[in-house]
Design a protein around this motif. Structure first.
Motif, PDB file in Angstrom:
ATOM      1  N   LYS A  98       0.828  -1.200   0.000  1.00  0.00           N
ATOM      2  CA  LYS A  98       0.000   0.000   0.000  1.00  0.00           C
ATOM      3  C   LYS A  98       0.868   1.258   0.000  1.00  0.00           C
ATOM      4  O   LYS A  98       0.607   2.205  -0.747  1.00  0.00           O
ATOM      5  N   THR A  99       1.897   1.266   0.817  1.00  0.00           N
ATOM      6  CA  THR A  99       2.796   2.418   0.895  1.00  0.00           C
ATOM      7  C   THR A  99       3.477   2.661  -0.444  1.00  0.00           C
ATOM      8  O   THR A  99       3.550   3.806  -0.920  1.00  0.00           O
ATOM      9  N   MET A 100       3.979   1.593  -1.088  1.00  0.00           N
ATOM     10  CA  MET A 100       4.636   1.748  -2.392  1.00  0.00           C
ATOM     11  C   MET A 100       3.644   2.255  -3.434  1.00  0.00           C
ATOM     12  O   MET A 100       3.996   3.120  -4.254  1.00  0.00           O
ATOM     13  N   GLU A 101       2.439   1.730  -3.403  1.00  0.00           N
ATOM     14  CA  GLU A 101       1.411   2.154  -4.355  1.00  0.00           C
ATOM     15  C   GLU A 101       1.075   3.637  -4.176  1.00  0.00           C
ATOM     16  O   GLU A 101       0.983   4.385  -5.151  1.00  0.00           O
ATOM     17  N   GLU A 102       0.908   4.064  -2.935  1.00  0.00           N
ATOM     18  CA  GLU A 102       0.598   5.472  -2.655  1.00  0.00           C
ATOM     19  C   GLU A 102       1.742   6.383  -3.078  1.00  0.00           C
ATOM     20  O   GLU A 102       1.512   7.491  -3.554  1.00  0.00           O
ATOM     21  N   LEU A 103       2.953   5.921  -2.886  1.00  0.00           N
ATOM     22  CA  LEU A 103       4.134   6.718  -3.241  1.00  0.00           C
ATOM     23  C   LEU A 103       4.239   6.910  -4.753  1.00  0.00           C
ATOM     24  O   LEU A 103       4.702   7.949  -5.216  1.00  0.00           O
ATOM     25  N   GLN A 104       3.784   5.935  -5.514  1.00  0.00           N
ATOM     26  CA  GLN A 104       3.877   6.000  -6.974  1.00  0.00           C
ATOM     27  C   GLN A 104       2.883   6.991  -7.580  1.00  0.00           C
ATOM     28  O   GLN A 104       3.031   7.367  -8.725  1.00  0.00           O
ATOM     29  N   ARG A 105       1.863   7.368  -6.828  1.00  0.00           N
ATOM     30  CA  ARG A 105       0.836   8.280  -7.363  1.00  0.00           C
ATOM     31  C   ARG A 105       1.347   9.656  -7.580  1.00  0.00           C
ATOM     32  O   ARG A 105       2.175  10.193  -7.012  1.00  0.00           O
TER      33      ARG A 105
END
Length: 135
Positions: free
Chosen positions: A128-135
Motif C-alpha cells: 500500500k505504501t509503495m502504491e501510494e508513493l507511486q501516485r
C-alpha cells in the motif's frame, strides 16, 4: 514515468579514475544511496534487522561517462511487485550535461526474514505504501 524518490549528489574529484571519468563503482554507490532513500521513505528500514530488503540482482546500463565537476540526480521507483520481491528502476541524470540520463539500473529486491534467513512476503502495508508513493 514518475519517480517518487530523488536524491542529488555532488561528483567529487576523487570519484574519477585514471581514465579521467567517474569510476563505475561510484554509479553503484549512488544507486545504493537512492535505493536506501526509497527504503527509508517507505518505512522498510524500521523493521530491520528482523525483516527487510536484500538485493538479489542489479543491472546497470551506462549511458555516458561522468566527470568532475557535476551533480547527479538519482531517482527511484517501483516497477513491479511480486509475492516476496519487487523490482526497482533507477535513473541517474547529469546536471552538467543538461539533465541527460547517465545511467539506468534495474534491481530485484527480496524481502528477507534475517533471523530465519528465508524469504518472506511483501506485506500488505508495504504494498500500500509503495502504491501510494507511486501516485
Amino acid at each position: 514515468m514518475s519517480y517518487p524518490v530523488t536524491i542529488e549528489l555532488p561528483v567529487q574529484w576523487g570519484d574519477m579514475d585514471s581514465f579521467g571519468h567517474v569510476n563505475n563503482v561510484m554509479y553503484l554507490r549512488w544507486f545504493e544511496s537512492a535505493r536506501i532513500a526509497y527504503f527509508e521513505r517507505t518505512g522498510m528500514m524500521k523493521t530491520m534487522p528482523k525483516v527487510g530488503p536484500i538485493m538479489a540482482r542489479q543491472s546497470i546500463d551506462y549511458r555516458m561517462p561522468l566527470h568532475y565537476p557535476d551533480t547527479v540526480s538519482v531517482s527511484c521507483r517501483v516497477s513491479s511487485v511480486g509475492r516476496t520481491s519487487f523490482q526497482l528502476h533507477l535513473e541517474m541524470r547529469s546536471a552538467a550535461n543538461g539533465g541527460a540520463v547517465a545511467a539506468e539500473s534495474d534491481n530485484v529486491i527480496v524481502m528477507l526474514d534475517y533471523e530465519k534467513q528465508t524469504k518472506t512476503l511483501v506485506s500488505d502495508e508495504l504494498r500500500k505504501t509503495m502504491e501510494e508513493l507511486q501516485r
